[in-house]
Motif scaffolding. Structure first.
Motif, PDB file in Angstrom:
ATOM      1  N   ILE A 190       0.825  -1.203   0.000  1.00  0.00           N
ATOM      2  CA  ILE A 190       0.000   0.000   0.000  1.00  0.00           C
ATOM      3  C   ILE A 190       0.862   1.257   0.000  1.00  0.00           C
ATOM      4  O   ILE A 190       0.674   2.161  -0.813  1.00  0.00           O
ATOM      5  N   ILE A 191       1.807   1.320   0.935  1.00  0.00           N
ATOM      6  CA  ILE A 191       2.626   2.519   1.070  1.00  0.00           C
ATOM      7  C   ILE A 191       3.997   2.126   1.591  1.00  0.00           C
ATOM      8  O   ILE A 191       4.150   1.152   2.329  1.00  0.00           O
ATOM      9  N   SER A 192       5.006   2.892   1.172  1.00  0.00           N
ATOM     10  CA  SER A 192       6.380   2.688   1.610  1.00  0.00           C
ATOM     11  C   SER A 192       6.889   4.001   2.208  1.00  0.00           C
ATOM     12  O   SER A 192       6.843   5.041   1.546  1.00  0.00           O
ATOM     13  N   PHE A 193       7.336   3.950   3.460  1.00  0.00           N
ATOM     14  CA  PHE A 193       7.865   5.131   4.135  1.00  0.00           C
ATOM     15  C   PHE A 193       9.395   5.086   4.076  1.00  0.00           C
ATOM     16  O   PHE A 193      10.006   4.091   4.489  1.00  0.00           O
ATOM     17  N   LYS A 194      10.002   6.151   3.541  1.00  0.00           N
ATOM     18  CA  LYS A 194      11.454   6.301   3.628  1.00  0.00           C
ATOM     19  C   LYS A 194      11.773   6.753   5.052  1.00  0.00           C
ATOM     20  O   LYS A 194      11.975   7.935   5.341  1.00  0.00           O
ATOM     21  N   VAL A 245      12.588   7.566  17.064  1.00  0.00           N
ATOM     22  CA  VAL A 245      11.283   6.921  17.012  1.00  0.00           C
ATOM     23  C   VAL A 245      10.377   7.830  16.194  1.00  0.00           C
ATOM     24  O   VAL A 245      10.273   9.029  16.486  1.00  0.00           O
ATOM     25  N   LYS A 246       9.710   7.285  15.162  1.00  0.00           N
ATOM     26  CA  LYS A 246       8.895   8.098  14.265  1.00  0.00           C
ATOM     27  C   LYS A 246       7.488   7.542  14.187  1.00  0.00           C
ATOM     28  O   LYS A 246       7.285   6.322  14.209  1.00  0.00           O
ATOM     29  N   VAL A 247       6.520   8.465  14.084  1.00  0.00           N
ATOM     30  CA  VAL A 247       5.105   8.135  14.018  1.00  0.00           C
ATOM     31  C   VAL A 247       4.612   8.439  12.602  1.00  0.00           C
ATOM     32  O   VAL A 247       4.862   9.531  12.067  1.00  0.00           O
ATOM     33  N   TRP A 248       3.874   7.473  12.006  1.00  0.00           N
ATOM     34  CA  TRP A 248       3.423   7.605  10.617  1.00  0.00           C
ATOM     35  C   TRP A 248       1.912   7.462  10.549  1.00  0.00           C
ATOM     36  O   TRP A 248       1.311   6.636  11.235  1.00  0.00           O
ATOM     37  N   ASP A 249       1.302   8.260   9.689  1.00  0.00           N
ATOM     38  CA  ASP A 249      -0.133   8.227   9.474  1.00  0.00           C
ATOM     39  C   ASP A 249      -0.434   7.400   8.230  1.00  0.00           C
ATOM     40  O   ASP A 249       0.092   7.667   7.152  1.00  0.00           O
ATOM     41  N   GLN A 296       4.503   6.534  -1.773  1.00  0.00           N
ATOM     42  CA  GLN A 296       5.698   6.691  -0.954  1.00  0.00           C
ATOM     43  C   GLN A 296       5.590   7.977  -0.151  1.00  0.00           C
ATOM     44  O   GLN A 296       4.962   8.946  -0.577  1.00  0.00           O
ATOM     45  N   SER A 297       6.216   7.956   1.020  1.00  0.00           N
ATOM     46  CA  SER A 297       6.203   9.128   1.880  1.00  0.00           C
ATOM     47  C   SER A 297       7.449   9.099   2.743  1.00  0.00           C
ATOM     48  O   SER A 297       7.956   8.039   3.100  1.00  0.00           O
ATOM     49  N   ASP A 298       7.948  10.297   3.080  1.00  0.00           N
ATOM     50  CA  ASP A 298       9.103  10.392   3.963  1.00  0.00           C
ATOM     51  C   ASP A 298       8.892  11.450   5.046  1.00  0.00           C
ATOM     52  O   ASP A 298       9.839  11.889   5.676  1.00  0.00           O
ATOM     53  N   THR A 299       7.635  11.861   5.267  1.00  0.00           N
ATOM     54  CA  THR A 299       7.321  12.888   6.258  1.00  0.00           C
ATOM     55  C   THR A 299       6.500  12.268   7.383  1.00  0.00           C
ATOM     56  O   THR A 299       5.317  11.948   7.206  1.00  0.00           O
TER      57      THR A 299
END
Length: 529
Positions: free
Chosen positions: A214-218, A245-249, A265-268
């Motif tokens: 579905i989605i890939s986070f850098k 430590v990172k939180v992703w929506d 893709q998202s990196d924010t």
């Protein structure tokens, strides 16, 4: 003439007397020097060095030789340490070759017996194991490996048919997309999605039912060590060796997935926290979805509020925190560390541990997993702790916690062996059938293993550094019956994680071969329920 002769003789005598006098003086000076040298012996070497250091240091020559000797001594120590390390590695390699030889011999004999019993003739048979031939001919070695896998699968399926066991699992799908070893694969709370963290520094979310990303986070600048889902599946949190430590929506991504769009893709991140040490583990607080708890190599249990920019507080431990579990009421946290300590913390007190479980293991803890609670008890009864001594210890945490106070002592139920940890972050998981009752497990001893289904079983799956995850049955009180049920062969490298689906008998295994395998029962759904 006579007077000249007399004067000349007198001058010669005076000269001889003067020479004689000078020789006597020189002799006396030498004797005095020799006597002084004899009665004034030099101090010992160590004391002389100390005196010279106290009065301005050594002379040039002595200082050079002393520094050279110290340098040689240091190099000698380093070489001895390196030699000891190489000898240890050599012993480990020899043991590994020995274990492989024994395992290969057993499989070869089983393969030979199966081939003799088979009606169809087999033209080629694998030769007995030889390290030299395996190293000299890698192509033959790959064919040999395939023959071993085929033989083991045939033998496993044959035994399963003889026993009539309905709980055998098979590979149903493969999730490919990571470019490095996958350390974590976790199903969402409701079970529709799966999140994974990898050595390639990315976090990926999958629709595992459609085998689609579905989605890939850098996500990070270093490997992703752990991933956790929030209770409403709207967010995931990842931790990494880059000390963050990172939180992703993911709620927009899930909505887009329902409409059939492709992967994004998202990196924010929504928020991130900088920690003092390497982040080894991360979990959400079930009672407060805005609170994230992380364990670090700086000996801290760190509490973070996702609505703030900095950690809320830190709990000091005496070793690197490698595993975490949070009680359902959010008041207590169980931590496992690199020294093998299992501690219970009250996050409201934040001072000393409420309970510390003493074990005979001197190895670190790689993972902590708690079984899911029943309708009458939010807290699961069993706690699985994976230790570095290749043992998973299964504890009984007590009955219903009505007053939100943990039981002071845990009871050891089972020791599960057969897998390999070898200082890797090996993780485990459990599956409890909907009709399995923990309090009546003593009555379950009368149930034959072949009559069990996933519906009335309690099973544990573990990853393994040898590349073969294992499935155990712990449905009964009998420790002998808590044995290995199946070896799940399918990966080509180390397997770091084995995670069960929250509701269905579906297992996800993450491996160093950069793949995630999804396992499901071999039998039809009607038979395994």
């Amino acid at each position: 003439r006579e007077e000249k002769k007399k004067s000349r003789a007198s001058k010669t005598g005076e000269k001889d007397a003067l020479v004689l006098c000078m020789s006597h003086k020189k002799r006396s000076v030498r004797e005095e020097t020799r006597a002084h040298t004899h009665w004034s012996l030099p101090p010992p070497k160590a004391k002389r060095h100390a005196d010279m250091d106290a009065f301005g240091g050594l002379s040039g020559g002595e200082a050079f030789y002393r520094n050279h000797l110290e340098t040689l001594s240091q190099e000698n120590g380093k070489l001895k340490a390196k030699l000891k390390l190489l000898e240890r590695e050599n012993r480990d390699l020899k043991k590994s070759v020995f274990d492989i030889s024994i395992a290969y011999t057993e499989i070869f004999e089983k393969y030979k017996a199966l081939s003799l019993q088979s009606t169809s003739s087999i033209s080629t048979m694998p030769e007995p194991f030889s390290v030299d031939s395996a190293l000299a001919a890698p192509k033959k070695n790959s064919q040999l490996k395939q023959a071993i896998l085929d033989a083991s699968r045939e033998h496993t399926s044959s035994d399963a048919q003889k026993r009539g066991n309905k709980r055998q699992m098979k590979v149903n799908a493969t999730l490919s997309g990571h470019t490095g070893p996958v350390y974590r694969a976790v199903f969402s709370t409701h079970g529709a999605l799966l999140a994974s963290g990898s050595f390639d520094t990315t976090v990926r979310v999958w629709n595992w039912g459609q085998c689609r990303e579905i989605i890939s986070f850098k996500a990070h600048d270093s490997l992703v060590s752990d991933v956790a889902w929030r209770s409403d599946d709207a967010q995931i949190t990842s931790c990494s060796f880059d000390k963050t430590v990172k939180v992703w929506d993911i709620s927009p991504s899930a909505a887009e997935d329902e409409s059939g769009s492709s992967s994004s893709q998202s990196d924010t991140p929504l928020n991130f926290f900088s920690l003092e040490g390497l982040a080894n583990a991360v979990v959400y607080n079930p009672a407060d979805p805005n609170v994230v708890i992380a364990g670090t190599s700086s000996h801290h249990v760190v509490l973070c509020d996702t609505r703030q920019r900095a950690p809320v507080c830190k709990i000091q431990n005496d070793a690197s925190v490698t595993a975490l579990y949070v009680y359902q009421d959010g008041s207590y946290v169980i931590s496992g560390d690199a020294s093998g300590g299992l501690k219970l913390w009250d996050v409201r007190m934040r001072e000393e541990p409420v309970m510390e479980e003493s074990t005979t293991s001197e190895f670190g803890i790689s993972h902590i997993h708690a079984s899911r609670g029943s309708h009458s008890d939010d807290e699961g009864r069993c706690l699985m702790v994976s230790y570095g001594d290749n043992i998973i210890r299964v504890y009984d945490r007590g009955a219903v916690i009505s007053d939100h106070k943990p039981k002071p002592e845990m009871v050891l139920l089972h020791n599960l062996v057969g897998h390999r940890v070898v200082n890797y972050p090996i993780k485990c998981s459990s599956f409890c059938g909907s009709k399995y009752d923990f309090d009546e497990r003593s009555l379950e001893d009368e149930v034959r293993p072949e009559a069990r289904t996933f519906h009335n079983s309690f099973m544990v799956a573990t990853a393994s550094a040898d590349g073969v995850p294992l499935l155990y049955d712990i449905s009964t009180n009998n420790d002998v019956a808590s044995k290995q049920m199946q070896a799940l062969r399918g990966h080509d490298a180390r397997v770091y994680d084995a995670c069960f689906h929250p509701h269905d008998p579906v297992l996800a295994t993450a491996s160093a071969d950069a793949q995630i395998l999804l396992w499901s029962p071999k039998a039809s759904p009607a038979s395994f329920y």
